[in-house]
Design an enzyme around this catalytic site. Sequence first.
Site, short mmCIF file in Angstrom:
data_model
loop_
_atom_site.label_atom_id
_atom_site.label_comp_id
_atom_site.label_asym_id
_atom_site.label_seq_id
_atom_site.Cartn_x
_atom_site.Cartn_y
_atom_site.Cartn_z
N ASP A 1 -10.47 2.15 -6.06
CA ASP A 1 -8.97 2.64 -5.79
C ASP A 1 -8.76 2.51 -4.23
OD1 ASP A 1 -8.75 3.13 -8.34
OD2 ASP A 1 -7.87 4.99 -8.32
N ASP A 2 -7.42 2.46 -3.79
CA ASP A 2 -7.08 2.74 -2.47
C ASP A 2 -7.44 1.57 -1.32
OD1 ASP A 2 -6.24 5.03 -3.51
OD2 ASP A 2 -7.40 6.44 -2.13
N HIS B 1 -2.15 -0.31 -7.76
CA HIS B 1 -2.15 1.32 -7.33
C HIS B 1 -1.01 1.71 -6.59
CE1 HIS B 1 -4.45 4.80 -7.14
NE2 HIS B 1 -5.05 4.90 -5.95
N HIS C 1 1.00 4.50 -2.22
CA HIS C 1 0.17 5.71 -2.63
C HIS C 1 1.00 6.95 -2.98
CE1 HIS C 1 -3.54 8.21 -3.52
NE2 HIS C 1 -4.22 7.22 -3.78
N TYR D 1 -3.41 9.15 -7.86
CA TYR D 1 -3.69 10.34 -8.29
C TYR D 1 -3.94 10.55 -9.99
CZ TYR D 1 -1.86 11.09 -3.73
OH TYR D 1 -1.69 11.16 -2.36
N HIS E 1 -13.69 4.71 -4.82
CA HIS E 1 -12.61 4.26 -3.82
C HIS E 1 -13.41 3.26 -2.99
CE1 HIS E 1 -11.10 8.01 -5.41
NE2 HIS E 1 -10.03 7.48 -5.15
NI NI Z 1 -5.57 6.65 -5.08
#
Ligand code: NI
Length: 338
Positions: free
Chosen positions: A147-148, A197, A201, A238, A288
């Site tokens: 992610d991210d 995603h 965020h 999340y 991540h």
């Molecule tokens: Ni995230």
Amino acid sequence: MKRELLTYIGILVLIIGSIFYTTKNNVVKDIIIEEENVDIIYPYFNEEALDMALEEYIQETLSKCEKKDKLFIDYDYTMDKENIEVSLYQTMIQESNIVREYEEVFSYDKLGKNITTTRSVNASVEYDPFHNRNIDTTKKMVALTFDDGPNYNTKKVIDILNKYQVHATFFVLGENVSYYKNIIKYMQESGMDIGNHTYHHKELTKYKKEVIVEEVTKTNDAIYEVTGSYPHFLRPSYGSVNKKVKETVNMPIVIWNLDTLDWKYHNSTYIVKKIINNVDDGDIILMHSIYSATVNAVDKAIEKLQDLDYEIVSVEELFYYKGISAENGKVYSRAKSS
Ligand code: NI
């Protein structure tokens, strides 16, 4: 004599009337484009704004179609006095696999000459993203997800995945996509699965529907802008999901069942242990792609997972091999082996 004449006139009025009625309520003509790899039919309504929008969409789609792809578009529509609603159905085939299905809906308000378009992607089409990957389907499988990203560490993660010739899913942030477009392209060329995603965020459960739609759509569009493909899956930031989010997003929702806590500990030894001590067939693992500890952990974890006889796959591949057709608005945290 008089009666016959009246009958003839009556019939004539009916014919003219029906022609008039037909042209008022139907497509004026079909536009057909047939080439070696292209088979397109779309309507012409003699409504300038609508016809232009359809034409633009077709030209843009054609410009993104490569010779090796087969592209099919046809349509359905409804029409009444005020509105025309046209759906263009687009199918893309690569090497005899359907790799893409979109429905692009053009809603046209005749009086206001106003058009809105919406797109829905069928994520459950038969999909072969594997391009010569040799997956042993008798083995246990685990999907790695990151992610991210993208950020400067994301390229290192892709390098390691490539070294082991495995695939993973990257749930990227829309706001980072254009700045790191070369990394996104590298992901795509490496056969990675690129997911959504959100754009900023944002924790979607805390926002109204309009914001949820914007966060998701802007990210899908940013990815499409770079790759020419829409993502298949959404991972809300999340992992936050509620009824409103499920009803609003037009995508399957993929969360995880094994969290490495890489964001918390920045400790590659911990991350590897967490994976190896807990992993099971069909798991979806959360990491991540933005931390150095994660980069180091991925290298060791893949080696150990392969020693344990796991196939390492993207979410797309996991679902494909486990026979799961992901549905829009449904939440998946792992692939149950059946
Ligand atoms: Ni995230």
